[in-house]
Design a protein around this motif. Structure first.
Motif, PDB file in Angstrom:
ATOM      1  N   ARG A 205     -16.135  13.263   4.458  1.00  0.00           N
ATOM      2  CA  ARG A 205     -16.940  12.283   5.186  1.00  0.00           C
ATOM      3  C   ARG A 205     -16.888  12.530   6.679  1.00  0.00           C
ATOM      4  O   ARG A 205     -17.806  12.180   7.415  1.00  0.00           O
ATOM      5  N   ALA A 206     -15.791  13.148   7.154  1.00  0.00           N
ATOM      6  CA  ALA A 206     -15.662  13.428   8.585  1.00  0.00           C
ATOM      7  C   ALA A 206     -16.482  14.631   9.009  1.00  0.00           C
ATOM      8  O   ALA A 206     -16.736  14.832  10.192  1.00  0.00           O
TER       9      ALA A 206
ATOM     10  N   MET B 285       0.829  -1.192   0.000  1.00  0.00           N
ATOM     11  CA  MET B 285       0.000   0.000   0.000  1.00  0.00           C
ATOM     12  C   MET B 285       0.866   1.246   0.000  1.00  0.00           C
ATOM     13  O   MET B 285       1.900   1.273   0.637  1.00  0.00           O
ATOM     14  N   SER B 286       0.448   2.278  -0.694  1.00  0.00           N
ATOM     15  CA  SER B 286       1.249   3.496  -0.766  1.00  0.00           C
ATOM     16  C   SER B 286       0.794   4.485   0.285  1.00  0.00           C
ATOM     17  O   SER B 286      -0.393   4.622   0.547  1.00  0.00           O
ATOM     18  N   PRO B 287       1.762   5.190   0.934  1.00  0.00           N
ATOM     19  CA  PRO B 287       1.357   6.238   1.866  1.00  0.00           C
ATOM     20  C   PRO B 287       0.743   7.369   1.090  1.00  0.00           C
ATOM     21  O   PRO B 287       1.411   8.074   0.353  1.00  0.00           O
ATOM     22  N   SER B 288      -0.567   7.587   1.233  1.00  0.00           N
ATOM     23  CA  SER B 288      -1.266   8.461   0.312  1.00  0.00           C
ATOM     24  C   SER B 288      -1.398   9.893   0.781  1.00  0.00           C
ATOM     25  O   SER B 288      -1.237  10.808   0.002  1.00  0.00           O
ATOM     26  N   THR B 289      -1.714  10.121   2.032  1.00  0.00           N
ATOM     27  CA  THR B 289      -1.927  11.482   2.505  1.00  0.00           C
ATOM     28  C   THR B 289      -1.497  11.556   3.951  1.00  0.00           C
ATOM     29  O   THR B 289      -1.195  10.549   4.589  1.00  0.00           O
ATOM     30  N   GLU B 290      -1.534  12.765   4.504  1.00  0.00           N
ATOM     31  CA  GLU B 290      -1.236  12.942   5.909  1.00  0.00           C
ATOM     32  C   GLU B 290      -2.501  12.954   6.751  1.00  0.00           C
ATOM     33  O   GLU B 290      -2.447  13.159   7.949  1.00  0.00           O
ATOM     34  N   THR B 291      -3.637  12.757   6.120  1.00  0.00           N
ATOM     35  CA  THR B 291      -4.898  12.707   6.853  1.00  0.00           C
ATOM     36  C   THR B 291      -4.906  11.483   7.762  1.00  0.00           C
ATOM     37  O   THR B 291      -4.594  10.377   7.315  1.00  0.00           O
ATOM     38  N   PRO B 292      -5.233  11.623   9.039  1.00  0.00           N
ATOM     39  CA  PRO B 292      -5.270  10.473   9.929  1.00  0.00           C
ATOM     40  C   PRO B 292      -6.197   9.393   9.385  1.00  0.00           C
ATOM     41  O   PRO B 292      -7.293   9.668   8.924  1.00  0.00           O
TER      42      PRO B 292
END
Length: 265
Positions: free
Chosen positions: A131-132, A1-8
């Motif tokens: 969504r949050a 899996m690729s680290p996609s964003t800094e979003t928790p």
């Protein structure tokens, strides 16, 4: 899996990819599957299959091509807007001329093909954040909800919040949005924005200018005419704009009647 964003990272998303061209659909599904925030990817090559999957599964986001036979992506998005639990929508298309219509339908993002994985990761981040902070149905219908305008920055379509715009300048069939972070040219006539934002604190003061009334500090005579002064909006400098004779009374009436606060879009 690729680290996609800094979003928790929270609960992995279940998403639906829709594209009538199989190679494009396979690539989109593959890239989505590599993202750390995506748990499962459903796929569909037409609107009928997409709607069947949406009714059979809980899907948080739809990555949707626009140009499809039968019901196209914009029309399908219109159907999804009637869902009680509406999924976030990201349009994925080879054409850059439908962005305004896409965002009018409440799209979270607008991706141009060919898809770059890092740009797709940004879209997923926006979906996670959207969504949050899903608004309640009443809030979703509020006229005070901030509108976003799609703009092109170096080939990447991004969104500018209406609340960041201090004034708008007409340039033919285009409009230049002057914001706290700079100026952006969009393919929307000034007359369209003036009508759409009339209830959001914006007033047309000239055939070439639309201003946020919350930033107006006053008006003054300039020669035989009138000018309106706007205070600095964030990083943007203060500005003085001409007011046409036919708009002068409207401006004065608004200054007298309305409380001096920024119109929240």
């Amino acid at each position: 899996m690729s680290p996609s964003t800094e979003t928790p990272r929270g609960t992995p998303l279940t998403v639906l990819a829709v594209d009538d061209e199989r190679p494009a659909l396979d690539e989109l599904a593959y890239l989505l599957g590599r993202n750390d925030h995506i748990g499962h990817v459903h796929t569909a090559q037409d609107a009928t299959t997409a709607l069947r999957l949406l009714r059979a599964h809980t899907i948080e986001a739809v990555f949707l091509d626009i140009n499809m036979p039968g019901l196209d992506g914009l029309e399908l998005a219109g159907v999804l807007s009637e869902f009680a639990q509406r999924p976030a929508i990201v349009f994925v298309t080879a054409h850059d001329d439908r962005a305004v219509a896409a965002f009018d339908l409440g799209a979270v993002d607008y991706l141009l093909k060919p898809i770059r994985e890092e740009r797709l990761a940004e879209s997923v981040r926006r979906v996670v954040e959207a969504r949050a902070t899903v608004p309640t149905p009443a809030a979703a219908q509020s006229p005070e909800q901030d509108e976003v305008i799609p703009v092109d920055l170096g080939g990447v379509t991004t969104m500018v919040a209406r609340s960041s715009i201090g004034w708008v300048e007409a340039e033919g069939d285009y409009a230049r949005l002057h914001t706290s972070g700079g100026a952006h040219l969009v393919r929307i006539p000034l007359s369209t924005l003036a009508e759409r934002w009339s209830d959001a604190g914006f007033l047309r003061v000239h055939r070439s200018y639309l201003v946020a009334m919350g930033l107006v500090t006053g008006i003054r005579s300039v020669g035989s005419g009138v000018a309106v002064s706007l205070r600095a909006n964030g990083e943007s400098p203060a500005v003085e704009l001409p007011v046409s004779r036919r708009h002068t009374r409207d401006l004065k009436d608004r200054l007298v009647r309305a409380p001096r606060q920024r119109g929240t879009p």
